[in-house]
Design a protein around this motif. Structure first.
Motif, PDB file in Angstrom:
ATOM      1  N   THR A 123     -46.947  53.219 122.767  1.00  8.77           N
ATOM      2  CA  THR A 123     -47.573  54.320 122.015  1.00  8.77           C
ATOM      3  C   THR A 123     -48.962  53.931 121.539  1.00  8.77           C
ATOM      4  O   THR A 123     -49.879  54.756 121.529  1.00  8.77           O
ATOM      5  N   GLY A 124     -49.128  52.660 121.160  1.00  8.90           N
ATOM      6  CA  GLY A 124     -50.447  52.193 120.757  1.00  8.90           C
ATOM      7  C   GLY A 124     -51.417  52.167 121.919  1.00  8.90           C
ATOM      8  O   GLY A 124     -52.585  52.552 121.780  1.00  8.90           O
ATOM      9  N   VAL A 125     -50.925  51.712 123.084  1.00 11.75           N
ATOM     10  CA  VAL A 125     -51.772  51.705 124.293  1.00 11.75           C
ATOM     11  C   VAL A 125     -52.209  53.120 124.630  1.00 11.75           C
ATOM     12  O   VAL A 125     -53.367  53.361 124.977  1.00 11.75           O
ATOM     13  N   ARG A 126     -51.288  54.080 124.517  1.00 12.81           N
ATOM     14  CA  ARG A 126     -51.642  55.479 124.782  1.00 12.81           C
ATOM     15  C   ARG A 126     -52.756  55.944 123.842  1.00 12.81           C
ATOM     16  O   ARG A 126     -53.704  56.619 124.277  1.00 12.81           O
ATOM     17  N   THR A 127     -52.678  55.568 122.575  1.00 15.91           N
ATOM     18  CA  THR A 127     -53.712  55.959 121.616  1.00 15.91           C
ATOM     19  C   THR A 127     -55.065  55.396 122.007  1.00 15.91           C
ATOM     20  O   THR A 127     -56.087  56.099 121.966  1.00 15.91           O
ATOM     21  N   VAL A 128     -55.094  54.109 122.423  1.00 13.75           N
ATOM     22  CA  VAL A 128     -56.359  53.487 122.831  1.00 13.75           C
ATOM     23  C   VAL A 128     -56.922  54.183 124.065  1.00 13.75           C
ATOM     24  O   VAL A 128     -58.129  54.464 124.140  1.00 13.75           O
ATOM     25  N   LEU A 129     -56.056  54.474 125.030  1.00 12.18           N
ATOM     26  CA  LEU A 129     -56.528  55.073 126.275  1.00 12.18           C
ATOM     27  C   LEU A 129     -56.988  56.513 126.072  1.00 12.18           C
ATOM     28  O   LEU A 129     -57.956  56.958 126.695  1.00 12.18           O
ATOM     29  N   LEU A 130     -56.308  57.246 125.198  1.00 11.46           N
ATOM     30  CA  LEU A 130     -56.787  58.592 124.869  1.00 11.46           C
ATOM     31  C   LEU A 130     -58.108  58.509 124.105  1.00 11.46           C
ATOM     32  O   LEU A 130     -59.020  59.311 124.332  1.00 11.46           O
ATOM     33  N   SER A 131     -58.205  57.528 123.208  1.00  6.86           N
ATOM     34  CA  SER A 131     -59.447  57.352 122.451  1.00  6.86           C
ATOM     35  C   SER A 131     -60.601  57.006 123.380  1.00  6.86           C
ATOM     36  O   SER A 131     -61.760  57.359 123.112  1.00  6.86           O
ATOM     37  N   ASN A 132     -60.297  56.309 124.470  1.00  4.72           N
ATOM     38  CA  ASN A 132     -61.327  55.975 125.446  1.00  4.72           C
ATOM     39  C   ASN A 132     -62.027  57.218 125.973  1.00  4.72           C
ATOM     40  O   ASN A 132     -63.243  57.206 126.191  1.00  4.72           O
ATOM     41  N   ALA A 133     -61.253  58.300 126.158  1.00  5.63           N
ATOM     42  CA  ALA A 133     -61.861  59.536 126.652  1.00  5.63           C
ATOM     43  C   ALA A 133     -62.920  60.042 125.675  1.00  5.63           C
ATOM     44  O   ALA A 133     -64.028  60.422 126.075  1.00  5.63           O
ATOM     45  N   GLY A 134     -62.581  60.028 124.379  1.00  3.64           N
ATOM     46  CA  GLY A 134     -63.549  60.467 123.374  1.00  3.64           C
ATOM     47  C   GLY A 134     -64.759  59.559 123.308  1.00  3.64           C
ATOM     48  O   GLY A 134     -65.903  60.024 123.214  1.00  3.64           O
ATOM     49  N   ALA A 135     -64.520  58.243 123.394  1.00  2.00           N
ATOM     50  CA  ALA A 135     -65.631  57.290 123.319  1.00  2.00           C
ATOM     51  C   ALA A 135     -66.559  57.415 124.527  1.00  2.00           C
ATOM     52  O   ALA A 135     -67.781  57.333 124.385  1.00  2.00           O
ATOM     53  N   GLN A 136     -65.977  57.614 125.715  1.00  2.00           N
ATOM     54  CA  GLN A 136     -66.792  57.778 126.916  1.00  2.00           C
ATOM     55  C   GLN A 136     -67.678  59.012 126.825  1.00  2.00           C
ATOM     56  O   GLN A 136     -68.862  58.983 127.196  1.00  2.00           O
ATOM     57  N   LEU A 137     -67.113  60.086 126.321  1.00  4.95           N
ATOM     58  CA  LEU A 137     -67.894  61.320 126.164  1.00  4.95           C
ATOM     59  C   LEU A 137     -69.070  61.104 125.216  1.00  4.95           C
ATOM     60  O   LEU A 137     -70.187  61.554 125.478  1.00  4.95           O
TER      61      LEU A 137
END
Length: 328
Positions: A123-137
């Motif tokens: 679940t933590g990995v999912r949060t980081v990977l979803l956050s990556n989308a926001g950071a990339q944008l």
């Protein structure tokens, strides 16, 4: 938790040092280092993102997880204002944009990912990977604007970003076909014949994705090994980058997060701690390439990456410990 953070970041640092030594001694040539970085960014990381989305995302998780990308973007925005406030104190006009950019952009994926995996699991990995989308944008829009204002190039990079496409594809497939959640652990003895090929494909992608963390750490070390760093007295602008990126920006993020919670905003504890961890990270490795591409100060970027990564070995565990001690 703090000892886990210290253990993980120390282990990660040792792998980075191995990559640095390998590059310095010529075991990893410059061409191979570039290839390794491309493999991480364009192959292993998208495979990791896709398979993680498959077995962790459902409608409920997505409803709860949407806040991660928003908060990660907020982390960058807070750090941007910290850089904006400190730039008159530490930087000349010629280095102004690079200074702000280095303060604003933390290493939001490859360094926090193994720590979060140890602390919070899938679940933590999912949060980081979803956050990556926001950071990339934010990086390829707001970040490029900070450096140079080249918005057309930023849009092109967003459209060709394999990690973002893998995130979107994984979410769509997971929502449309919930049965794929079990493909990574499918039992060949009892699985229907029609599921064998999809199961093999997902398991192959998972194997490739599992290479992301070790390869990315080796690539970071090798990239640092390519940088020409002068071991002399730090200039004032570099002290400013280190102070702002490793201490002031994280503390400002924690203070704003605490204020938001006091105002009634509900942020799940796990998500909050992951976002705080991202806020404590050193300058992102990609900042050196971007500074060179968009006419920033590449030398300052290289020094900021090298020294912030080194000093984060101390600052990240200490800040994480203080955040926990004070219940923030």
């Amino acid at each position: 938790m703090v000892h886990v953070v210290f253990l993980k970041i120390t282990a990660m640092f040792l792998v980075i040092v191995a990559g640095w030594l390998a590059r310095r001694r010529g075991f990893l040539a410059a061409d191979f280092t570039s290839t390794l970085s491309r493999l991480v960014v364009d192959v292993a990381f998208p495979a990791l993102v896709f398979t993680q989305m498959l077995h962790t995302v459902d409608a409920a998780a997505l409803r709860d997880g949407w806040i991660g990308p928003v908060l990660c973007g907020l982390v960058i925005l807070i750090a941007y204002f910290v850089g904006l406030l400190l730039v008159p104190v530490f930087s000349s006009k010629t280095q102004r944009n690079t200074f702000i950019f280095l303060v604003a952009i933390p290493n939001w994926v490859f360094l926090p990912l193994p720590i979060v995996q140890a602390l919070y699991g899938d679940t933590g990995v999912r949060t980081v990977l979803l956050s990556n989308a926001g950071a990339q944008l934010v990086l390829w829009s707001f970040g490029v604007w900070i450096l140079h204002g080249a918005m057309r190039q930023a849009a092109k990079n967003l459209l060709t970003n394999v990690g973002l496409w893998a995130t979107a594809a994984g979410i769509v497939v997971a929502l449309l076909f919930p049965a794929v959640r079990n493909l990574e652990t499918i039992d060949p003895a009892s699985a229907p014949l029609g599921m064998m090929l999809p199961g093999a494909l997902v398991q192959a992608l998972a194997m490739v994705g599992s290479l992301t963390i070790p390869m990315s750490l080796l690539a970071i070390g090798a990239q640092l090994g390519e940088l020409t760093i002068a071991l002399h007295r730090f200039p004032k602008v570099l002290w400013g980058v280190l102070l702002a990126r490793l201490l002031i920006a994280p503390l400002a993020t924690v203070a704003i997060g605490f204020a938001l919670m006091k105002m009634g905003f509900v942020i799940p504890e796990e998500t909050r701690m992951i976002i705080y961890l991202i806020a404590t990270m050193p300058v992102a490795i990609s900042c050196s390439v971007m500074a060179e591409r968009f006419h920033g100060d590449a030398t300052l970027a290289a020094e900021g990456i090298f020294y912030s990564t080194f000093f984060s070995l101390l600052t990240v565990p200490v800040l994480f410990f203080l955040i926990q001690q004070f219940g923030l």
